[in-house]
Design a protein around this motif. Structure first.
Motif, PDB file in Angstrom:
ATOM      1  N   UNK A 130       0.809  -1.221   0.000  1.00 26.56           N
ATOM      2  CA  UNK A 130       0.000   0.000   0.000  1.00 26.56           C
ATOM      3  C   UNK A 130       0.839   1.265   0.000  1.00 26.56           C
ATOM      4  N   UNK A 131       2.147   1.143  -0.276  1.00 24.81           N
ATOM      5  CA  UNK A 131       3.003   2.339  -0.283  1.00 24.81           C
ATOM      6  C   UNK A 131       2.535   3.319  -1.359  1.00 24.81           C
ATOM      7  N   UNK A 132       2.212   2.780  -2.525  1.00 27.50           N
ATOM      8  CA  UNK A 132       1.744   3.652  -3.614  1.00 27.50           C
ATOM      9  C   UNK A 132       0.407   4.303  -3.221  1.00 27.50           C
ATOM     10  N   UNK A 133      -0.480   3.510  -2.625  1.00 23.20           N
ATOM     11  CA  UNK A 133      -1.778   4.042  -2.187  1.00 23.20           C
ATOM     12  C   UNK A 133      -1.587   5.162  -1.163  1.00 23.20           C
ATOM     13  N   UNK A 134      -0.695   4.956  -0.203  1.00 16.79           N
ATOM     14  CA  UNK A 134      -0.465   5.974   0.828  1.00 16.79           C
ATOM     15  C   UNK A 134       0.098   7.257   0.200  1.00 16.79           C
ATOM     16  N   UNK A 135       0.976   7.109  -0.757  1.00 17.55           N
ATOM     17  CA  UNK A 135       1.493   8.303  -1.452  1.00 17.55           C
ATOM     18  C   UNK A 135       0.369   9.042  -2.160  1.00 17.55           C
ATOM     19  N   UNK A 136      -0.486   8.278  -2.822  1.00 17.55           N
ATOM     20  CA  UNK A 136      -1.632   8.890  -3.518  1.00 17.55           C
ATOM     21  C   UNK A 136      -2.511   9.654  -2.548  1.00 17.55           C
ATOM     22  N   UNK A 137      -2.781   9.048  -1.408  1.00 21.64           N
ATOM     23  CA  UNK A 137      -3.629   9.697  -0.401  1.00 21.64           C
ATOM     24  C   UNK A 137      -3.019  11.040  -0.002  1.00 21.64           C
ATOM     25  N   UNK A 138      -1.697  11.032   0.284  1.00 23.30           N
ATOM     26  CA  UNK A 138      -1.032  12.259   0.722  1.00 23.30           C
ATOM     27  C   UNK A 138      -1.016  13.311  -0.388  1.00 23.30           C
ATOM     28  N   UNK A 139      -0.890  12.837  -1.632  1.00 24.56           N
ATOM     29  CA  UNK A 139      -0.734  13.781  -2.744  1.00 24.56           C
ATOM     30  C   UNK A 139      -2.068  14.257  -3.306  1.00 24.56           C
ATOM     31  N   UNK A 140      -3.113  13.493  -3.090  1.00 21.94           N
ATOM     32  CA  UNK A 140      -4.397  13.850  -3.708  1.00 21.94           C
ATOM     33  C   UNK A 140      -5.375  14.407  -2.680  1.00 21.94           C
ATOM     34  N   UNK A 141      -4.880  15.294  -1.852  1.00 18.93           N
ATOM     35  CA  UNK A 141      -5.779  16.028  -0.967  1.00 18.93           C
ATOM     36  C   UNK A 141      -6.160  15.330   0.309  1.00 18.93           C
ATOM     37  N   UNK A 142      -5.508  14.207   0.627  1.00 17.96           N
ATOM     38  CA  UNK A 142      -5.810  13.510   1.868  1.00 17.96           C
ATOM     39  C   UNK A 142      -4.676  13.630   2.861  1.00 17.96           C
ATOM     40  N   UNK A 143      -4.652  12.728   3.814  1.00 20.50           N
ATOM     41  CA  UNK A 143      -3.635  12.758   4.870  1.00 20.50           C
ATOM     42  C   UNK A 143      -3.249  11.338   5.270  1.00 20.50           C
ATOM     43  N   UNK A 144      -1.946  11.174   5.558  1.00 19.11           N
ATOM     44  CA  UNK A 144      -1.489   9.957   6.224  1.00 19.11           C
ATOM     45  C   UNK A 144      -0.989  10.390   7.600  1.00 19.11           C
ATOM     46  N   UNK A 145      -1.533   9.791   8.636  1.00 17.71           N
ATOM     47  CA  UNK A 145      -1.333  10.298  10.000  1.00 17.71           C
ATOM     48  C   UNK A 145      -0.873   9.177  10.926  1.00 17.71           C
ATOM     49  N   UNK A 146      -0.009   9.537  11.877  1.00 20.10           N
ATOM     50  CA  UNK A 146       0.394   8.578  12.901  1.00 20.10           C
ATOM     51  C   UNK A 146       0.874   9.311  14.141  1.00 20.10           C
ATOM     52  N   UNK A 147       0.661   8.704  15.311  1.00 19.04           N
ATOM     53  CA  UNK A 147       1.254   9.310  16.500  1.00 19.04           C
ATOM     54  C   UNK A 147       2.625   8.705  16.769  1.00 19.04           C
ATOM     55  N   UNK A 148       3.060   7.781  15.907  1.00 17.59           N
ATOM     56  CA  UNK A 148       4.361   7.138  16.084  1.00 17.59           C
ATOM     57  C   UNK A 148       5.424   7.893  15.294  1.00 17.59           C
ATOM     58  N   UNK A 149       6.554   8.229  15.911  1.00 19.22           N
ATOM     59  CA  UNK A 149       7.594   9.011  15.236  1.00 19.22           C
ATOM     60  C   UNK A 149       8.247   8.223  14.101  1.00 19.22           C
ATOM     61  N   UNK A 150       8.906   8.926  13.208  1.00 20.49           N
ATOM     62  CA  UNK A 150       9.609   8.261  12.110  1.00 20.49           C
ATOM     63  C   UNK A 150      10.481   7.136  12.660  1.00 20.49           C
ATOM     64  N   UNK A 207       1.410  -5.249  16.322  1.00 19.90           N
ATOM     65  CA  UNK A 207      -0.015  -5.525  16.506  1.00 19.90           C
ATOM     66  C   UNK A 207      -0.648  -4.603  17.553  1.00 19.90           C
ATOM     67  N   UNK A 208       0.068  -4.390  18.672  1.00 21.73           N
ATOM     68  CA  UNK A 208      -0.552  -3.568  19.716  1.00 21.73           C
ATOM     69  C   UNK A 208      -0.689  -2.119  19.243  1.00 21.73           C
ATOM     70  N   UNK A 209       0.207  -1.695  18.323  1.00 25.58           N
ATOM     71  CA  UNK A 209       0.103  -0.313  17.822  1.00 25.58           C
ATOM     72  C   UNK A 209      -1.138  -0.130  16.941  1.00 25.58           C
ATOM     73  N   UNK A 210      -1.520  -1.200  16.228  1.00 23.62           N
ATOM     74  CA  UNK A 210      -2.751  -1.092  15.420  1.00 23.62           C
ATOM     75  C   UNK A 210      -3.958  -0.894  16.335  1.00 23.62           C
ATOM     76  N   UNK A 211      -3.956  -1.623  17.433  1.00 24.09           N
ATOM     77  CA  UNK A 211      -5.096  -1.511  18.362  1.00 24.09           C
ATOM     78  C   UNK A 211      -5.132  -0.124  18.989  1.00 24.09           C
ATOM     79  N   UNK A 212      -3.935   0.398  19.362  1.00 24.84           N
ATOM     80  CA  UNK A 212      -3.857   1.724  19.975  1.00 24.84           C
ATOM     81  C   UNK A 212      -4.273   2.794  18.952  1.00 24.84           C
TER      82      UNK A 212
END
Lengths: 385, 385
Positions: free
Chosen positions: B194-214, B220-225
């Motif tokens: 989904x790397x290409x999909x995530x790039x598209x989201x960021x570039x086509x007016x959407x957002x990719x968001x995380x509270x986890x630093x680079x 698994x527990x991070x998905x639940x959080x």
């Protein structure tokens, strides 16, 4: 089948008015079938009863009907018979007391097949649904009927094409008891494509039942009127597939109005045949069921008759509001007249007169020399339980 | 993005504890980010905060993280920014006040893309579901996302294979706003397909968001959080397909605990992927939805922010119980200290201190020389509306 006076009277009465005939049903419950038939025949009855019976009252086909029934292997089950499913049908009486006009108790039921109707209705689930069912719907109906029949539940349905047929066939495949309720006479040969299926049902331990006398053709309004019997005679109704406006939804609505459990099977949202089920679930008119176990869980939890049979001390659990009040008003020591019971319970005299025989049939009331009272035998059972 | 002291402090804080870090979140809300970061770094903080931060407190990667973010086109959104979705996130604070420990407010959010997060979250629906989705499920997810995006609703999801991906793609196909919330750093390249999909989201007016630093790997527990953020940032969550024990059901449960609308799509009972949805519906944990219109009906009916924006006089309609009590306790004429507000509202001081800044961000409270009070500007808007 003996041609007793009661049976002849009821054979006349069941034909004299087009069901549902609430005024006639109440009149017969109050007067008894013989006096009621005589009064109707002479036109000496309340105006609303006259209204229901005016068109046919001079037509007495009781004997020919009973003979016609015998020729096709059918019997007329009447409330005076042991086989009459008085307890399940009590919910109709209660619902009518609450103002559900269409919930008139049938005056008699024509039946063909070896099963006893009262026993078949003791632990029964109705499975209904669209005629234009999808392959998915027919598969689910068949599987549910098979699984429930294996657990000793009878499967009630309406013998229509689609879901109904699949349900009957599923129950037969499990050697279970299945009951087809028709909106026409038992000799109507309808639906044409299900004549063989109906014969199988009658011959393989099930029943084909109708309140319409031999010779009555099928009609749309008769299917709707028939639906109340499917709903009343089962613990709960499972709608497998239903369009937005369908007969199956009518059965579900009726079952809900009768205080019965209504269940619905979900399906793909792209299928128009599941729309009615999804509506029922979304509106909380039905509980979603996805498996035979789901149905057992729900019917077992809320089932009244099954539970009651296991715990005789709670036989009154399943009684409707009026029946319960009448039962409570009955003395234990000394008998009371219907009028006394009416005064004590606040339930009108005609309703008391309608409810008492049903309570008697259920062993909850008995008529002694001094009048009506709670049944001694049951009290003993209760105390010893 | 300016490297203000607040941003540097929050970049440190968002990495110093593994989310959710309820004690740290409350500590930061009370002390402010700069003082809190200083105290944590020196180990001069309450025991529970020390417990959450002990393992990483000596690790200050704030500047490298912000630089790494810049290299991948990401920014760190902090509560001090206009873009911070304070209002939607308030439900986390309220839920934690009710004892939902996992509902800690994030300390900051990494984001990539042109959309403003606060605007994207103003009218948003989450669409989530199984990774091992069926063709039916992916079709429904895509159609729902497309239809809702056409109605100007943002589509939030978790960027997983299956339902999540179909939802993001459906929104993109409608030229809508879609937001992907990740359980790893924005540079993790996960899920790989989904790397290409995530790039598209960021570039086509959407957002990719995380509270986890680079640099944070997926777990698994991070998905639940992460699921709590999907639930919090949207008006309601639609579960399209879910097995009996699945992450999507976790999101649904979280959404319910946060007081959000939970919806579920039914499917064939023969499909294991619909079992979770059917369970949610049967247990009344979710409302059955069968179409885009169903979702609009339900979100429109119960939606708080949308309604509230149309009728500014009722801005407090969407407030949780504690926030409402704090808001009511604020005087109109003279300012009050947090302690006074706590006494009057019965809400504990730390909670009052956590809620007041959120109310301020929403324009419902302001801090004057004499202390906190209800916001004048809003009062005017309310009166003129």
């Amino acid at each position: 089948m003996s041609m007793t006076d009661e049976r002849l009277a009821r054979a006349y009465l069941v034909r004299v008015a087009e069901p549902p005939a609430p005024a006639l049903a109440a009149f017969v419950a109050e007067w008894g079938p013989i006096a009621a038939a005589e009064a109707v025949r002479k036109g000496l009855c309340p105006q609303r009863v006259q209204g229901e019976t005016a068109a046919r009252r001079e037509l007495n086909l009781a004997e020919p009907d009973l003979e016609a029934g015998e020729r096709i292997g059918a019997r007329l089950i009447i409330p005076e018979d042991d086989e009459w499913p008085a307890w399940p049908l009590l919910c109709l009486d209660v619902a009518r007391g609450r103002g559900v006009q269409s919930a008139a108790v049938p005056l008699a039921l024509w039946a063909r097949g070896d099963a006893r109707l009262d026993e078949a209705a003791e632990a029964a689930v109705a499975i209904v649904g669209a005629r234009a069912a999808s392959g998915y719907g027919e598969h689910v109906a068949g599987e549910f009927a098979y699984g429930l029949a294996q657990r000793e539940l009878s499967i009630f349905s309406g013998a229509a094409y689609g879901i109904d047929g699949a349900a009957h066939r599923g129950a037969l495949a499990a050697d279970g008891v299945t009951v087809a309720l028709l909106g026409c006479g038992l000799d109507a040969g309808y639906p044409a494509g299900h004549v063989v299926l109906l014969n199988k049902i009658a011959e393989q331990g099930g029943l084909v039942v109708s309140e319409y006398p031999p010779g009555t053709p099928p009609a749309r309004h008769r299917f709707l009127v028939r639906n109340r019997l499917i709903a009343a005679l089962s613990e709960g109704t499972v709608v497998v597939e239903a369009g937005r406006r369908s007969g199956a939804r009518n059965t579900a609505t009726t079952a809900g109005a009768l205080g019965k459990i209504v269940m619905a099977v979900p399906g793909p949202i792209s299928s128009a045949m599941s729309t009615g089920c999804h509506d029922l679930i979304r509106n909380s008119a039905a509980t979603l069921v996805g498996s035979v176990d789901d149905v057992i869980d729900i019917v077992g939890k809320l089932g009244t008759r099954t539970t009651e049979r296991l715990r005789p001390r709670r036989r009154t659990d399943g009684l409707g509001a009026d029946a319960l009040r009448v039962h409570e008003a009955l003395g234990r020591g000394q008998g009371k007249s219907a009028e006394q019971v009416a005064t004590e319970s606040g339930v009108p005299v005609p309703r008391v007169r309608a409810v008492l025989p049903a309570l008697e049939l259920e062993g909850l009331a008995e008529r002694g020399e001094s009048g009506w009272q709670q049944c001694r035998a049951v009290r003993k059972t209760q105390e010893s339980a």
